[in-house]
Design an enzyme around this catalytic site. Structure first.
Site, mmCIF file in Angstrom:
data_model
loop_
_atom_site.group_PDB
_atom_site.id
_atom_site.type_symbol
_atom_site.label_atom_id
_atom_site.label_comp_id
_atom_site.label_asym_id
_atom_site.label_seq_id
_atom_site.Cartn_x
_atom_site.Cartn_y
_atom_site.Cartn_z
ATOM 1 N N ARG A 122 1.356 -26.541 0.798
ATOM 2 C CA ARG A 122 1.405 -27.620 1.641
ATOM 3 C C ARG A 122 0.035 -28.031 1.801
ATOM 4 O O ARG A 122 -1.097 -27.514 1.614
ATOM 5 C CB ARG A 122 2.079 -27.405 2.946
ATOM 6 C CG ARG A 122 1.222 -26.151 3.588
ATOM 7 C CD ARG A 122 1.915 -25.808 5.154
ATOM 8 N NE ARG A 122 1.008 -25.094 5.992
ATOM 9 C CZ ARG A 122 1.230 -24.932 7.274
ATOM 10 N NH1 ARG A 122 2.379 -25.524 7.696
ATOM 11 N NH2 ARG A 122 0.551 -23.976 7.882
ATOM 12 N N ASN A 160 1.100 -32.319 10.947
ATOM 13 C CA ASN A 160 1.255 -31.000 11.215
ATOM 14 C C ASN A 160 -0.104 -30.248 10.921
ATOM 15 O O ASN A 160 -0.377 -30.276 10.050
ATOM 16 C CB ASN A 160 2.303 -30.440 10.657
ATOM 17 C CG ASN A 160 2.693 -28.889 11.083
ATOM 18 O OD1 ASN A 160 3.093 -28.675 12.223
ATOM 19 N ND2 ASN A 160 2.577 -27.899 10.308
ATOM 20 N N GLU A 161 -0.690 -29.628 12.174
ATOM 21 C CA GLU A 161 -1.837 -28.713 11.872
ATOM 22 C C GLU A 161 -2.942 -29.364 10.798
ATOM 23 O O GLU A 161 -3.257 -28.597 10.091
ATOM 24 C CB GLU A 161 -1.441 -27.200 11.498
ATOM 25 C CG GLU A 161 -0.558 -26.538 12.517
ATOM 26 C CD GLU A 161 -0.016 -25.255 11.977
ATOM 27 O OE1 GLU A 161 0.390 -24.512 12.852
ATOM 28 O OE2 GLU A 161 0.024 -25.134 10.720
ATOM 29 N N GLU A 320 4.010 -24.058 19.070
ATOM 30 C CA GLU A 320 4.466 -23.257 18.070
ATOM 31 C C GLU A 320 3.773 -22.060 18.533
ATOM 32 O O GLU A 320 2.572 -21.726 18.881
ATOM 33 C CB GLU A 320 3.845 -23.475 16.623
ATOM 34 C CG GLU A 320 4.704 -24.642 16.032
ATOM 35 C CD GLU A 320 4.173 -24.612 14.244
ATOM 36 O OE1 GLU A 320 3.736 -23.491 14.076
ATOM 37 O OE2 GLU A 320 4.386 -25.697 13.756
ATOM 38 N N GLU A 368 7.800 -18.862 4.150
ATOM 39 C CA GLU A 368 7.949 -18.375 5.668
ATOM 40 C C GLU A 368 9.102 -17.638 5.972
ATOM 41 O O GLU A 368 9.406 -17.588 6.920
ATOM 42 C CB GLU A 368 7.449 -19.444 6.734
ATOM 43 C CG GLU A 368 5.969 -20.007 6.362
ATOM 44 C CD GLU A 368 5.801 -21.138 7.418
ATOM 45 O OE1 GLU A 368 4.853 -20.616 8.184
ATOM 46 O OE2 GLU A 368 6.282 -21.969 7.523
ATOM 47 N N LYS A 369 9.723 -17.085 4.978
ATOM 48 C CA LYS A 369 11.183 -16.296 5.105
ATOM 49 C C LYS A 369 10.985 -15.157 5.888
ATOM 50 O O LYS A 369 12.095 -14.597 6.890
ATOM 51 C CB LYS A 369 11.889 -16.155 3.829
ATOM 52 C CG LYS A 369 11.096 -15.062 3.055
ATOM 53 C CD LYS A 369 12.043 -14.974 1.667
ATOM 54 C CE LYS A 369 11.335 -14.053 0.621
ATOM 55 N NZ LYS A 369 10.011 -14.434 0.397
ATOM 56 N N TRP A 370 9.977 -14.626 6.015
ATOM 57 C CA TRP A 370 9.744 -13.224 6.837
ATOM 58 C C TRP A 370 8.911 -13.728 8.228
ATOM 59 O O TRP A 370 8.588 -12.726 8.871
ATOM 60 C CB TRP A 370 8.716 -12.310 5.850
ATOM 61 C CG TRP A 370 9.468 -11.664 4.896
ATOM 62 C CD1 TRP A 370 9.235 -11.789 3.430
ATOM 63 C CD2 TRP A 370 10.736 -11.102 5.004
ATOM 64 N NE1 TRP A 370 10.024 -11.360 2.849
ATOM 65 C CE2 TRP A 370 10.926 -10.704 3.702
ATOM 66 C CE3 TRP A 370 11.390 -10.627 5.990
ATOM 67 C CZ2 TRP A 370 12.321 -9.990 3.315
ATOM 68 C CZ3 TRP A 370 12.720 -9.699 5.517
ATOM 69 C CH2 TRP A 370 13.035 -9.613 4.288
ATOM 70 N N HIS A 371 8.719 -14.980 8.539
ATOM 71 C CA HIS A 371 8.304 -15.287 9.800
ATOM 72 C C HIS A 371 9.325 -15.475 10.846
ATOM 73 O O HIS A 371 10.218 -15.732 10.769
ATOM 74 C CB HIS A 371 7.456 -16.635 9.775
ATOM 75 C CG HIS A 371 6.532 -17.188 10.676
ATOM 76 N ND1 HIS A 371 7.093 -17.401 12.118
ATOM 77 C CD2 HIS A 371 5.505 -17.476 10.803
ATOM 78 C CE1 HIS A 371 6.149 -17.603 12.775
ATOM 79 N NE2 HIS A 371 5.038 -17.712 12.074
#
Length: 689
Positions: A122, A160-161, A320, A368-371
């Protein structure tokens, strides 16, 4: 720094009452539509009343150039709104689709070696690309036109960010923009040469066209520090300019709808000059992820206080944070039990009127599946979701009790933070790489808390000089204007702590000559001729210094060679003769005008500062300021003090029992009985007084 925009807060949906906002990033486009109804059911169960939607949805909204699909987003927003859940709608410009970067690879940013940063993650766009700007502004225009007047959209979430991954771009677009930035700032090339000290190493320039970004110069070499500092300023400004362009398009079509973008403020982050950016948003918002380990809670409180300072004590938005582990550290530690509620209430205590997470439902695929998320992989029947529901209930009670409209009560003590001093102290050719700006303010915040004092953390541009007591911790850059403020603050009766590595250079990183700390030597009553950095990389070299007050200095010490007649030495070094530091002053108190200063000439760390503070406070006549360091107390009140709340947090790993006043209206891992609160580790109690 530009004039600050008038603060404007997202208003409740029609017919709803004003309450603390609660929710998170919601990505319905990542899930089948049959999941949406269950999402809304769980949101209602948890007390969620707002979600951010569409942050990374550009490819879904505009799957091909000029072809738009708003149908899925319309359905999602409609479902949410009819369930009483407001939408913070993203501009969706954070990550461009593949069709755009394939058609226009010139929008991709380049690293310092000139290599292209390709799509695959990204933020692969360059901030100064006119082509990217054209496409981004067109999407903003389409989004605003389509959702103008939508009753369920209460705010714009712009991109975003900014700068999280593309803070520095070294492309030719960036070069041309940097040349224009320098011309606007300095007017003449001679002024640039003077600011950057280009007489050194034959770097003199004759024209603005000779200015290039600080590209790769070979391993082991040293970039011009003035140029590097200005490039960091420019990079913050370049991203801000793009944000303003997006903001202005959205605002021109949907006037009155508040706009924000999410900052990344923490004790370990200085991507952009967020205090400068704070002037350009309608309400300040932040993404913050806890630091695992013993500093966890203190760092949460510290960063939240800095957000309150950036917002100038207007309500701000925690956009966030995480319910537990993140995905981007080498070891992604889980959060301690109870910290979901505690950390969020710490942010509320420090002025946040909105608590949101990344993200609502934990992803089953992608980077980010483990976030962690509000609804974890384990689903509704999980401790995380139970904590999420508990927090929602607590925020609801605080809203019912009248917390909205209150602000964090001003402390007597301000700890000053400066983004540009951090940028300057990151330079590799400084006296040591063991010291920079951002570690020292947190050490002071924690040391003060250890003595029962809750400080405000404030930017250097803010009104720190309106406080009774201020701390300048490693504020390396002091301009003439800031030096004047320091002098007037103390002369008029202020109490000031100043540390090593403060006031060494002006805003161009030019050394203040005549002995350190340059422009404020007379205020603090010391003269430093040389530094004594310390480390353990060279056998037999100086690695620490003992002080006669029982503390130990590491990493850095000033060689204080003289003190003013008005000064008193509070602590000196006890060192072997060969070091040349035996009996050299380490901590010096001084009187200046009607005020008092204490100069701390070495790095003592949190524990050394905490141990030294009673004597330092005593030298200022402030011994009665200290309290119980086992808890952190923060108050919120309205202007008339009709609504007055106190938040009491356990800072330790053991249960604590303390006296409290008022009615307990929220408690997590805590029990209140007859004016006494017993608070477990990671516990908190909120009282109405």
């Amino acid at each position: 720094m530009s004039k600050r925009r008038k603060h404007s807060w997202p208003q409740p949906l029609k017919g709803a009452e004003s309450r603390l906002w609660y929710g998170g990033d919601y990505n319905p486009d990542q899930w089948p539509e049959e999941v949406w109804d269950d999402d809304i059911r769980l949101m209602k169960k948890a007390g969620v009343n707002l979600v951010s939607v569409g942050i990374f949805s550009w490819a879904k909204i505009e799957p091909e150039e000029g072809k738009y699909d708003f149908d899925w987003l319309d359905r999602a927003i409609d479902k949410l709104g009819k369930a009483g859940i407001a939408v913070d709608l993203a501009s969706a410009t954070a990550s461009p689709p593949m069709w755009l970067t394939q058609a226009h690879p010139e929008v991709l940013w380049k690293d310092e070696r000139g290599d292209t940063v390709w799509p695959g993650a990204r933020e692969h766009w360059r901030p100064t690309s006119p082509v990217f700007r054209e496409y981004a502004l067109n999407l903003c225009r389409r989004m605003a036109e389509h959702y103008k007047g939508n009753p369920y959209v209460v705010a714009w979430h712009v991109s975003n960010e900014y700068g999280c991954h593309n803070r520095f771009d070294y492309s030719d677009d960036a070069m041309r923009a940097f040349q224009k930035w320098c011309k606007k700032r300095y007017k003449t090339i001679d002024a640039v040469n003077e600011a950057w000290g280009t007489a050194f190493w034959a770097q003199h320039m004759n024209d603005f066209s000779e200015i290039i970004p600080p590209r790769y110069i070979g391993d082991g070499n040293f970039m011009n520090p003035g140029k590097l500092l200005d490039y960091k300023r420019f990079s913050s400004d370049a991203l801000k300019e793009l944000y303003i362009a997006e903001r202005d398009v959205l605002e021109s079509i949907t006037p009155g709808l508040p706009l924000t973008t999410n900052f990344m403020v923490s004790a370990g982050g200085s991507m952009l000059d967020y205090d400068d950016w704070g002037a350009e948003v309608d309400f300040v918002s932040n993404d913050h992820y806890f630091t695992p380990g013993e500093a966890h809670f203190d760092e949460v409180a510290y960063a939240a206080s800095l957000m309150d300072g950036i917002s100038r004590k207007e309500p701000w938005f925690q956009m966030e944070h995480s319910t537990s582990a993140v995905n981007w550290r080498p070891i992604n530690y889980r959060a301690e039990p109870g910290s979901v509620v505690r950390d969020s209430l710490a942010q509320v205590a420090m002025g946040a009127d909105a608590i949101c997470y990344f993200q609502w439902r934990q992803s089953k695929a992608g980077a980010e599946k483990w976030h962690s998320s509000m609804v974890p992989h384990a689903g509704e029947d999980s401790q995380i979701f139970r904590d999420v529901c508990e927090l929602g209930a607590d925020l609801g009670r605080l809203s019912d009790e009248g917390l909205m409209g209150t602000k964090t009560v001003k402390s007597k003590v301000a700890v000053v933070f400066d983004y540009e001093s951090q940028w300057a102290t990151e330079y590799t050719a400084n006296p040591t790489q063991q010291v920079d700006h951002w570690t020292e303010p947190l050490d002071w915040f924690r040391a003060l808390a250890d003595n029962g004092i809750t400080a405000d953390v404030v930017p250097v541009r803010s009104d720190w000089d309106s406080y009774e007591i201020a701390v300048l911790p490693c504020v390396y850059l002091l301009s003439e204007e800031t030096s004047r403020r320091v002098r007037e603050f103390v002369a008029n009766g202020g109490k000031l702590f100043v540390t090593y590595y403060t006031g060494l250079s002006d805003e161009n990183d030019h050394i203040w000559l005549g002995g350190y700390p340059g422009s404020i030597r007379d205020v603090v009553g010391v003269r430093v001729e040389e530094f004594a950095p310390m480390g353990n990389d060279m056998p037999g070299a100086l690695d620490h210094l003992d002080l006669d007050n029982g503390t130990v200095a590491h990493d850095f010490a000033d060689v204080i060679t003289s003190t003013a007649d008005t000064s008193t030495v509070l602590a000196s070094y006890k060192a072997e003769r060969w070091t040349g530091m035996n009996e050299v002053p380490a901590i010096v108190a001084n009187g200046y005008g009607d005020g008092r200063t204490v100069y701390v000439g070495c790095r003592l760390g949190r524990q050394g500062l905490a141990k030294s503070l009673p004597a330092m406070l005593g030298s200022m006549g402030l011994s009665d300021l200290a309290g119980d360091g086992r808890v952190l107390r923060v108050e919120r009140a309205d202007a008339a003090a009709a609504n007055h709340f106190e938040f009491v947090f356990n800072r330790t790993h053991e249960p604590v029992t303390v006296d409290v006043e008022g009615e307990a209206i929220a408690a997590s891992l805590a029990h209140v009985d007859d004016g006494r609160a017993t608070i477990d580790p990671t516990g908190v109690v909120v009282l109405r007084r």
